[in-house]
Design a protein around this motif. Sequence first.
Motif, PDB file in Angstrom:
ATOM      1  N   GLN A   7       8.537  34.356 -14.017  1.00 35.22           N
ATOM      2  CA  GLN A   7       8.666  34.094 -12.606  1.00 35.22           C
ATOM      3  C   GLN A   7       9.930  34.643 -12.340  1.00 35.22           C
ATOM      4  OE1 GLN A   7       6.177  32.872 -10.699  1.00 35.22           O
ATOM      5  NE2 GLN A   7       5.229  33.501 -12.572  1.00 35.22           N
ATOM      6  N   LYS A   8      10.457  35.075 -11.274  1.00 37.80           N
ATOM      7  CA  LYS A   8      11.933  35.556 -10.790  1.00 37.80           C
ATOM      8  C   LYS A   8      12.794  34.602 -10.381  1.00 37.80           C
ATOM      9  CE  LYS A   8      10.572  40.409  -9.257  1.00 37.80           C
ATOM     10  NZ  LYS A   8      10.596  41.300  -8.172  1.00 37.80           N
ATOM     11  N   LYS A   9      12.213  33.317 -10.059  1.00 40.55           N
ATOM     12  CA  LYS A   9      13.033  32.339  -9.733  1.00 40.55           C
ATOM     13  C   LYS A   9      13.589  31.782 -11.072  1.00 40.55           C
ATOM     14  CE  LYS A   9      13.085  27.782  -7.507  1.00 40.55           C
ATOM     15  NZ  LYS A   9      12.224  26.479  -7.052  1.00 40.55           N
ATOM     16  N   VAL A  10      15.047  31.469 -10.905  1.00 39.90           N
ATOM     17  CA  VAL A  10      15.799  31.021 -11.853  1.00 39.90           C
ATOM     18  C   VAL A  10      16.013  29.577 -11.461  1.00 39.90           C
ATOM     19  CG1 VAL A  10      18.149  31.035 -13.129  1.00 39.90           C
ATOM     20  CG2 VAL A  10      16.961  33.351 -12.177  1.00 39.90           C
ATOM     21  N   TYR A  11      15.714  28.545 -12.308  1.00 38.38           N
ATOM     22  CA  TYR A  11      15.649  27.125 -12.210  1.00 38.38           C
ATOM     23  C   TYR A  11      17.222  26.769 -12.621  1.00 38.38           C
ATOM     24  CZ  TYR A  11      10.789  27.392 -11.360  1.00 38.38           C
ATOM     25  OH  TYR A  11       9.611  27.955 -10.681  1.00 38.38           O
ATOM     26  N   GLU A  12      17.807  26.010 -12.029  1.00 37.47           N
ATOM     27  CA  GLU A  12      19.079  25.496 -12.064  1.00 37.47           C
ATOM     28  C   GLU A  12      18.760  24.002 -12.464  1.00 37.47           C
ATOM     29  OE1 GLU A  12      22.100  26.537  -9.465  1.00 37.47           O
ATOM     30  OE2 GLU A  12      21.835  28.448  -9.770  1.00 37.47           O
ATOM     31  N   THR A  13      20.019  23.222 -12.506  1.00 39.65           N
ATOM     32  CA  THR A  13      19.945  21.812 -13.196  1.00 39.65           C
ATOM     33  C   THR A  13      18.806  20.813 -12.012  1.00 39.65           C
ATOM     34  OG1 THR A  13      22.156  21.929 -13.692  1.00 39.65           O
ATOM     35  CG2 THR A  13      21.300  19.773 -13.319  1.00 39.65           C
ATOM     36  N   GLY A  14      17.809  20.199 -12.769  1.00 36.78           N
ATOM     37  CA  GLY A  14      17.038  19.317 -12.271  1.00 36.78           C
ATOM     38  C   GLY A  14      15.693  18.952 -12.784  1.00 36.78           C
ATOM     39  N   LEU A  15      14.912  18.276 -12.399  1.00 39.06           N
ATOM     40  CA  LEU A  15      13.368  18.294 -13.153  1.00 39.06           C
ATOM     41  C   LEU A  15      12.615  19.232 -12.366  1.00 39.06           C
ATOM     42  CD1 LEU A  15      13.390  14.164 -13.418  1.00 39.06           C
ATOM     43  CD2 LEU A  15      12.952  16.057 -15.378  1.00 39.06           C
ATOM     44  N   TYR A  16      11.749  19.801 -13.212  1.00 40.23           N
ATOM     45  CA  TYR A  16      10.797  20.639 -12.581  1.00 40.23           C
ATOM     46  C   TYR A  16       9.414  20.471 -13.230  1.00 40.23           C
ATOM     47  CZ  TYR A  16      14.694  23.051 -10.977  1.00 40.23           C
ATOM     48  OH  TYR A  16      15.987  23.057 -10.348  1.00 40.23           O
ATOM     49  N   LEU A  17       8.176  20.460 -12.368  1.00 41.45           N
ATOM     50  CA  LEU A  17       7.164  20.547 -12.818  1.00 41.45           C
ATOM     51  C   LEU A  17       6.404  21.657 -13.752  1.00 41.45           C
ATOM     52  CD1 LEU A  17       3.984  18.969 -12.708  1.00 41.45           C
ATOM     53  CD2 LEU A  17       3.761  20.294 -10.972  1.00 41.45           C
TER      54      LEU A  17
END
Length: 372
Positions: A78-88
């Motif tokens: 996926q192109k989205k870059v996930y930063e600090t946090g909780l993700y499913l």
Amino acid sequence: METPDNLEDNAPKVIHSTTDFVKKAKLPKFKFKVPLFIKILTVLVVLAALAYGSFLEYIRPYEYGIKVNRIGWHRGVQKKVYETGLYLVLPFGVQEMYKLPRALQVLELTTSAQTAAYDTRIEKAAHIQTSDGFFVDVDVSIIYRISDPYKVFTDIGPGRLFEDNGIIPKTEPALKNNLGKLTTEEFFNSPMRVEKALAAKQELNEELKDKGIEVEYVLVRYFQYSDEIQKNIEEKKLKDQLVFKNQAEARAAIEGAKLTKIEQEGKVRVSVELAKGKAYVTRKQAEKDLYYRKKMAEADLLVKLADAEQTRLKNEALQGKGAERMVGLKMAEVYKGIDVVILPSDGPSGVNPLDLNKALELFDVRSKGGAK
């Protein structure tokens, strides 16, 4: 009489274990009933913990997250870059979350691992050939960061592959291309060494910008030639330093002479200014004394003029009416000091003390208009 069998039945029984004691003892039975809401709450907590461990992924402040879908319509990275946090993140291989470092990274090229920074990637020192044909081992610190996690993941790979397949293969060639342009002696020239390090940084950024890596600093920390070359260089540098030292001492002597001259000129100027100051003080003191004497003379003159005016006014007063009587009174006071005076009382020279006019004429005192 009782038989032995009866004696055994009536004899006290010995308890040989705790279990026997619990079985024989008649203890009260307690029944504890757990409330329904506590059971439900426990089940919910367990489910939440399982969901957190299986369905949620935490990205720390110093990390990037890249999600990969294994099953579904949007399979792949996926192109989205996930930063600090909780993700499913769906479990059982449906989705995966890969993490890449967000903080600055350090690559140490060194022959002494104990001199390297803590928790860094350490590789052997760069072996560079100078432009005049000698070899030198250079300790270099490459400080870089991941600027585009998606490019790093797709072009290089997950985990620490950005080191093995990204920064490390490009570092030593860039250092050789730039630092190799220096001669043996130019390596000791700090400005030239820094200039070539900056050129190496620029070359690395051009090589790695399409892979999502950006180099912040290229720091040359230490370099070493072979022992023989190092000895020759040190001897030459010592000679050069001796020449520089002599030149510096000569310049220092010249500057010292200039300083001495300036100090002497300053002392002369100070003496002249002090003499001017003393002359000024003397002149002002003389002017003050002159002014003082002048004012004192003027004051004395005024006092004497006042005394003269007082005498004149007094004489004028004595020449007025009644002055004869005052003179007579003064003469009477004079007579008081004489015990016996023998004067002729008859004839033209006779003296009559009771005749005041005659006494005045006798003492040659003239009265205006005569005494009355």
